[in-house]
Design an enzyme around this catalytic site. Structure first.
Site, PDB file in Angstrom:
ATOM      1  N   HIS A  71       0.861  -1.186   0.000  1.00 44.88           N
ATOM      2  CA  HIS A  71       0.000   0.000   0.000  1.00 44.88           C
ATOM      3  C   HIS A  71       0.896   1.235   0.000  1.00 44.88           C
ATOM      4  O   HIS A  71       1.620   1.484   0.964  1.00 44.88           O
ATOM      5  CB  HIS A  71      -0.918   0.006   1.220  1.00 44.88           C
ATOM      6  N   ASN A 103      -6.635   0.628  -3.062  1.00 43.44           N
ATOM      7  CA  ASN A 103      -7.486   1.373  -2.119  1.00 43.44           C
ATOM      8  C   ASN A 103      -6.896   2.743  -1.804  1.00 43.44           C
ATOM      9  O   ASN A 103      -6.583   3.084  -0.665  1.00 43.44           O
ATOM     10  CB  ASN A 103      -7.742   0.568  -0.839  1.00 43.44           C
ATOM     11  N   ASP A 163      -8.630  -5.231  -2.110  1.00 38.60           N
ATOM     12  CA  ASP A 163      -8.015  -5.480  -0.812  1.00 38.60           C
ATOM     13  C   ASP A 163      -8.346  -4.394   0.202  1.00 38.60           C
ATOM     14  O   ASP A 163      -8.309  -3.198  -0.094  1.00 38.60           O
ATOM     15  CB  ASP A 163      -6.499  -5.583  -0.930  1.00 38.60           C
ATOM     16  N   ASN A 289      -5.377  -6.565   9.689  1.00 40.12           N
ATOM     17  CA  ASN A 289      -6.450  -7.267   8.981  1.00 40.12           C
ATOM     18  C   ASN A 289      -5.821  -8.144   7.897  1.00 40.12           C
ATOM     19  O   ASN A 289      -5.181  -7.613   6.988  1.00 40.12           O
ATOM     20  CB  ASN A 289      -7.387  -6.226   8.350  1.00 40.12           C
ATOM     21  N   ASP A 316       2.054  -6.739   2.624  1.00 44.61           N
ATOM     22  CA  ASP A 316       0.876  -5.965   3.032  1.00 44.61           C
ATOM     23  C   ASP A 316       1.311  -4.709   3.788  1.00 44.61           C
ATOM     24  O   ASP A 316       0.697  -4.311   4.785  1.00 44.61           O
ATOM     25  CB  ASP A 316      -0.080  -6.793   3.875  1.00 44.61           C
TER      26      ASP A 316
END
Length: 446
Positions: A71, A103, A163, A289, A316
């Site tokens: 991310h 996202n 995601d 998460n 992640d």
């Protein structure tokens, strides 16, 4: 911002290639031109004029690492991370390519947004940034995004994921799997049944009961994986499972692969090392998460990674500014940074325990993620003659204590502060250009 060094000729000498035989690697114009075992030393004629010579004694040479799940927050949350800061962190962790999740704000659900991310990554130039496209418009779970347009854009998107949210509607998931088949894409599923995890704060089990926190049952992950591998089989498409975290998930994936279903899966470093016992102090750095699970789950995902049931390690990497983590547990954002610590955790949990060799680490952190993401023409290739010089040098004996404040990321929400890791990347080269060099190499490259 471009890398501070430019590509030039250099020779890496005495490196343990894939952790095995000591070798010398000659790089010219961004390409590996010669690899020679130490039993036959290089001649003066084989060393390019003016080449920088790097003594890599005690170091392991790997192909540049590839993170299928990062991310970078840009556009929209540049307070947490930017493509530049995230790329710098990735290079420092030994990565030469990352796939940036969708996202963002706006969501990467159109050709315009993914091209913006791709172009900015090229401009920064520290790692190759490949945007991941959203499966549904605005991650809303109802209307398919412009997947075809994103696939045909200059970003050439091949991985699609909502995601952070699950594609929960089975009809929408089926249609997405059908759609990506037309251009050899893959849907990367965030396996979380939202109805089973409403209000959940951590793994459902003994610790959640002790702490009085709403539990997140393992079946919420496992039921989605079971459904999606069956959908992939029915459609004849590829599906990738993000951040596998439970023993039950590993069993389902093992069955699916035995059935010949085209499924791949990833595990995160924190799920290889940490358990839900870490949550007992209510420290939001451990809120993630999917949540940290039990020791039984940790053992299962380690075994799954070792035997190939879980294909790859991905980070992640989820940066958050201080205000999103420096608060009470219930209000804290979920997520951890991890680009700079991933390799050390894999060494600690998998290499030093004998579960994986360095060659297998290269497979799971470079070759396979490149193949899944369909970037194998440029990344994940062997450190061999004629290949692009995407190389990571690792010092397996450079034990250090993690200091989250010292990260190159714009955020410092690491759960590993104070943890000692056994080794780290000390040099990263992207097509022959050094994008990260630790202090031992200072002054070697102009």
């Amino acid at each position: 911002m471009s890398p501070s060094h430019t590509a030039q000729s250099f020779v890496i000498e005495n490196a343990a290639l894939l952790g095995e035989a000591e070798s010398s690697i000659v790089v010219e114009n961004g390409q590996i031109t010669l690899v020679r075992g130490s039993e036959t030393p290089l001649t003066d004629a084989e060393i390019p004029d003016g080449a920088v010579r790097i003594d890599a004694s005690g170091l392991v040479a790997l192909p540049g690492l590839v993170d299928l799940h990062t991310h970078l927050r840009e556009p929209g949350r540049e307070d947490a991370e930017t493509i530049e800061s995230g790329s710098r962190s990735a290079a420092r962790g030994g990565f030469t390519a990352v796939l940036a999740m969708a996202n963002t704000t706006p969501t990467a659900d159109t050709a315009g947004v993914v091209e913006q991310v791709w172009s900015r990554g090229k401009e920064v130039g520290l790692v190759d940034v490949y945007p991941v496209g959203a499966v549904t418009v605005g991650l809303g779970g109802t209307q398919l995004s412009e997947m075809g347009a994103m696939a045909m854009s200059k970003a050439r998107v091949r991985v699609f994921s909502d995601d952070g949210k699950c594609v929960h509607d089975p009809v929408v998931m089926r249609r997405a799997l059908e759609y990506v088949k037309t251009f050899d894409g893959v849907v990367a599923q965030h396996a979380q049944d939202p109805r089973l995890t409403e209000g959940a704060q951590m793994h459902e089990g003994v610790v959640s009961a002790d702490l009085g926190l709403a539990g997140w049952p393992a079946v919420a992950e496992e039921s989605i994986i079971a459904r999606d591998v069956l959908l992939a089989k029915h459609v004849g498409s590829r599906v990738h499972i993000c951040h596998v975290s439970t023993a039950g998930s590993v069993k389902i994936l093992r069955w699916a692969k035995a059935e010949g279903i085209d499924v791949t899966a990833e595990v995160m470093p924190h799920h290889l090392l940490l358990t839900d016992e870490s949550v007992r102090g209510y420290d939001p750095r451990f809120k993630v998460n999917p949540p940290l699970r039990t020791q039984e789950d940790v053992d299962a995902v380690r075994e799954g990674l070792a035997d190939g049931t879980i294909d790859i390690v991905a980070t992640d990497h989820a940066p958050h500014p201080d205000e999103d983590k420096d608060c009470e547990w219930g209000s804290a954002a979920m997520g951890m940074i991890g680009l700079e610590t991933a390799l050390g955790i894999v060494q600690k949990t998998m290499v030093d325990t004998g579960r994986l060799s360095w060659a297998e680490v290269a497979n799971r952190m470079s070759a396979l993620p490149s193949r899944i993401g369909r970037i194998e023409a440029d990344h994940g290739r062997a450190v061999a003659e004629g290949e692009p010089a995407n190389i990571t040098l690792v010092d397996p004996d450079a034990a250090y204590t993690v200091d989250p404040a010292a990260t190159s990321s714009r955020s410092n929400n690491s759960p590993f502060g104070g943890v000692e890791l056994p080794g780290r990347a000390v040099a990263t080269f992207l097509r022959g250009t050094p994008t990260y060099l630790d202090s031992r190499f200072e002054g070697m490259f102009a």
